[in-house]
Enzyme design. Structure first.
Site, PDB file in Angstrom:
ATOM      1  CG  ASP A  38     -46.656-119.906-129.495  1.00  0.00           C
ATOM      2  OD1 ASP A  38     -46.821-118.877-130.192  1.00  0.00           O
ATOM      3  OD2 ASP A  38     -46.356-121.082-130.089  1.00  0.00           O
ATOM      4  CG  ASP A  59     -56.286-125.537-127.742  1.00  0.00           C
ATOM      5  OD1 ASP A  59     -56.312-124.579-128.029  1.00  0.00           O
ATOM      6  OD2 ASP A  59     -56.890-126.684-128.007  1.00  0.00           O
ATOM      7  CB  SER A 132     -56.743-110.539-140.555  1.00  0.00           C
ATOM      8  OG  SER A 132     -56.422-110.418-141.901  1.00  0.00           O
ATOM      9  CE1 TYR A 145     -55.653-115.261-141.080  1.00  0.00           C
ATOM     10  CE2 TYR A 145     -56.043-114.160-143.226  1.00  0.00           C
ATOM     11  CZ  TYR A 145     -55.699-114.215-141.740  1.00  0.00           C
ATOM     12  OH  TYR A 145     -54.946-113.039-140.968  1.00  0.00           O
ATOM     13  CE  LYS A 149     -57.276-114.403-138.339  1.00  0.00           C
ATOM     14  NZ  LYS A 149     -57.003-114.007-136.812  1.00  0.00           N
ATOM     15  CB  THR A 180     -45.604-112.620-138.970  1.00  0.00           C
ATOM     16  OG1 THR A 180     -46.575-112.813-139.779  1.00  0.00           O
ATOM     17  CG2 THR A 180     -45.801-111.328-138.161  1.00  0.00           C
TER      18      THR A 180
END
Length: 255
Positions: A38, A59, A132, A145, A149, A180
């Site tokens: 992370d 990273d 996603s 996004y 994705k 989340t």
């Protein structure tokens, strides 16, 4: 049927919380040796301490060499989970678009570039891409996004069709809302589209393990996404009209 994970080397990026932490916990419970990655070192270390894993913060684009060293030279499963939930329209600043592309797509490409020579030589390896449902469908209010994705999904698909006959397994996880911090950051658009059917991060890990057991490429923690995807492919104008109605409903709440 997926091979045993006992003592396998597993890397999970973006694992300081959310889906990544749930994946790390699930792999550790299956007996794997896990690297928790992370950007937030404290979060990575907290999860690693909890599951007796190794924290390798930093990273996600550059993590493979350090993770391989932490696992004594061998990575068997790589979970490209780190992602940016960048919102905005076509007018989002170019640096937002660039960051979304770098994290959501190019980090996967860079990892695969590092991993594949060894995997192809030995004839095995497993690449897990957290995409996603936005990568199959789209998401209102989040052009960077959604577009990136789609790119992440396309890359996972390309990896699978190119290397499956050489022992490489690829999985694309495509959930809708998951409880989340990223979901919380989606604001009113997420409240409208994602929150009503949101699931827990552990449910995503369960779906992945079920998919690995069946060697399925596409992992749908929300099964209804399959039908939405079918309509999008077979009746694109019907699907776009339906999505536009949701867009208009969202715009009305923003007035």
């Amino acid at each position: 049927m997926v091979e045993t994970l006992q003592d396998k080397g597993v890397v999970v990026t973006g694992a300081g919380g959310g889906i990544g932490a749930a994946l790390a916990r699930r792999f550790a419970s299956a007996g794997a040796r896990v690297v928790v990655n992370d950007l937030d070192a404290a979060k990575a270390e907290a999860v690693a301490d909890e599951i007796s894993a190794v924290a390798v913060p930093g990273d996600a684009s550059t993590i493979v060499p350090a993770a391989r060293e932490a696992l004594s030279g061998t990575i068997d499963v790589y979970c490209a989970n780190a992602g940016l939930g960048s919102g905005g329209s076509q007018a989002a600043p170019e640096e937002v678009w660039a960051s979304a592309w770098d994290v959501n797509v190019m980090a996967h490409v860079r990892a695969a570039h590092e991993l594949l020579p060894e995997w192809l030589e030995r004839g095995s390896g497993r690449f897990v891409s957290t995409v996603s449902a936005a990568g199959l469908l789209t998401m209102i209010g989040a052009a960077p996004y959604s577009v990136t994705k789609h790119g992440a999904y396309a890359f996972a698909e390309w990896l699978s069709l190119t290397y499956r006959h050489r022992g490489i397994s690829v999985h694309a996880i495509c959930p809708q809302g998951v409880r989340t911090d990223m979901l919380a950051a989606t604001g009113s658009a997420g409240d409208l589209v994602l929150t009503p059917t949101a699931i827990e991060p552990g449910d995503v890990a369960d779906a992945l393990f079920a998919g690995m057991a069946e060697d399925r490429f596409l992992i749908l923690p929300h099964p209804e996404v399959a039908e939405y995807y079918r309509i999008r492919a077979a009746e694109p104008d019907k699907w776009l009209t339906g999505m536009n109605h949701i867009q208009q409903k969202w715009e009305a709440t923003e007035r």
